[in-house]
Design an enzyme around this catalytic site. Sequence first.
Site, PDB file in Angstrom:
ATOM      1  N   SER A 532      11.420  42.872  53.424  1.00  0.00           N
ATOM      2  CA  SER A 532      12.305  43.906  53.962  1.00  0.00           C
ATOM      3  C   SER A 532      11.535  44.956  54.762  1.00  0.00           C
ATOM      4  CB  SER A 532      13.108  44.533  52.819  1.00  0.00           C
ATOM      5  OG  SER A 532      14.153  45.326  53.304  1.00  0.00           O
ATOM      6  N   ASP A 543       3.706  42.770  66.650  1.00  0.00           N
ATOM      7  CA  ASP A 543       4.315  42.509  67.954  1.00  0.00           C
ATOM      8  C   ASP A 543       3.854  43.509  69.009  1.00  0.00           C
ATOM      9  OD1 ASP A 543       5.611  40.411  66.829  1.00  0.00           O
ATOM     10  OD2 ASP A 543       7.639  41.223  67.019  1.00  0.00           O
ATOM     11  N   LYS A 558      13.159  38.733  53.951  1.00  0.00           N
ATOM     12  CA  LYS A 558      14.352  39.487  53.564  1.00  0.00           C
ATOM     13  C   LYS A 558      14.657  40.445  54.717  1.00  0.00           C
ATOM     14  CE  LYS A 558      17.075  42.543  51.410  1.00  0.00           C
ATOM     15  NZ  LYS A 558      17.631  43.771  52.018  1.00  0.00           N
TER      16      LYS A 558
END
Length: 645
Positions: A532, A543, A558
């Site tokens: 999460s 990224d 998640k």
Amino acid sequence: ARMARWAEEYEQQRREFAAQRRKEYDEAVAEVLLLLEKGKDSFAIDAAQRAYLLSDDKQQFAKEPWLGKVMELARRLSGEYEKREQWVKALRVYSDLAGIEPANPQWKEKMKVMTRRIRLLAVYAPDELKAIQEAAAKDREEVQRILREAKATTQPAAEAEATTRAAAGDDEDEDPAFRQDWRETVRGATPTMLMDALEYAKESYYRDTTYRQLALGGIRGMQVLATTQGLERTFPNLGDRVKREQFLAFLEAQAANPPQTLTRLREMFNDLRARNRDTLGLPEEVLVTEFADGAFGELDPFTSVIWPSELEEFAKQTQGEFSGVGIQIQSDAEGGLRVVSPLEDSPAYEAGISAGDVITHIDGRKAKGITLEQAVKQITGPPGTTVTLTIRRTNGAVRDFKLERKTIKVNSVKGWRHLPGGGWDYLIDPDERIAYVRLTSFTKTSVDDLGKALGQLEKQGAKGVILDLRFNPGGLLTAATEITDRFLSGGTIVSTRPDRLTPTQPTVARARENADDVKLPLIVLVNQYSASASEIVSGALKDQKRALKVVGERTFGKGSVQQIFVLQPNRAYMKLTTSHYYLPSGRCIHREENSMEWGVDPDVVVEMTPEQMRASIEARQANDILANQNNPNETPATQPKRDLV
């Protein structure tokens, strides 16, 4: 020269890891064959599942000549266990099958039903469940004996000591006063809360759902309740075959023509209440909570109702504070409550309670054998109230501590080592000024806690940071985005959107350039238990090329967003999945049933075997211990399951 030495140490460690992994794989396969030979077929699948996890090539593993026989035996045995209502055994085998065939939805559905039956027994008939578990434990002990004899090893000293004590009668029954009353668990649940929750689910769930689907799930939940053997001890009419069959016939008729609208669903539930009054006589709160469990079980594991009895624990998980005495506890091998560590500036720490102490009594009642959940309820309480803990020291001395509860703030930001007397040592490599910062969760205090840690690192002249997000289950989205923003000066952090048109609007969180942005080189550690919010942070830093490397194993996956809906102010809430998280690259974090891509992939993969993971957890726990200067001779704890009180 130092760089060359570090590189060689790294390669040596990788070789050792690979060798140990192969050794554990070979041992697991040997156990499979031995257990088949000894007729312990249902445990052979346990070893097969462990071998699967340790195998380097999963496709090649599927071609192992012995695997087909093991899988066929497991399929047959799981069905037999289910017919004989041996829920614990059935769940174990279905779990193994799901582990080896993760893309097969059949096993996950079976696991869902078995898990529901066991949960029902745990809540409403714990003595029945205990008897089932004890029978299963005897089977497990026999298998362990076979494996020990095969390895020609003796029983470990600690285990032998525990067995000797039990045989000598040095065991105590659980104090009945600590039993969790199921009436307290379902207290305050009303049909109005249920209907409002169902309406929220229909309108705001991230993908299309229908009242028909929710109603069928609720009906199945009630069917499981009515057919779980053992519950008749608590609800006697379940033992009346005629009444039970009448109730089940009503459910079957409703399942054949399920409601399509909320109005019809309300009518059906009212009819269910009336039929229940005429047959089983289950308390209305039980009908409400179990129908809800079945209905929302049709959606995803993260959608649920937070009933009045669960509010306190929910607040503790998300707010980063609770009212108690400030100790971290766990169950030890003998069923005792052992102190893992006191928390800084807490009543327990100030009173001199230390790691390794055992809580023998709570307010004069025996604490041995109670669950962590029961201990939490007894030790925590409103600020200003008191609780008396009877403590047995590691040297055998026993004394009472009368402690006044207060609001405890849980620091979710830790270093690599707890300093004696409080505070954290963040410089894991003082020579190179490399810092180590671990985030255990994302609470409302995490941003400030991290700011303090980074301020300390700046004063110490840190040159780089290792950010450890392993085993971090997540938490508040705002905390995750604000923490990520500390390391980024621009660009997207995360976006969210549902799969259909709902009242929930898509969102985008972007980083902004701030004067206190952290510019230090960064390495991020993750593993399969990073979930999460920790996936948002690690994914964005990867990224956006902010992290030099992400190291570890692929994260949990998640990536669903839960929104809180009010069912009754300050009493009950609906936690509903309303959208999914997407990383800056556009990748969805969430792992769907048959996903091949999810979570955050590390740049450098470091796979750990279960034994290696256990060793790392033990080492982490030893470093986490807050040494009390009044009692420096402390014993590190070694088991991972813990709770705060």
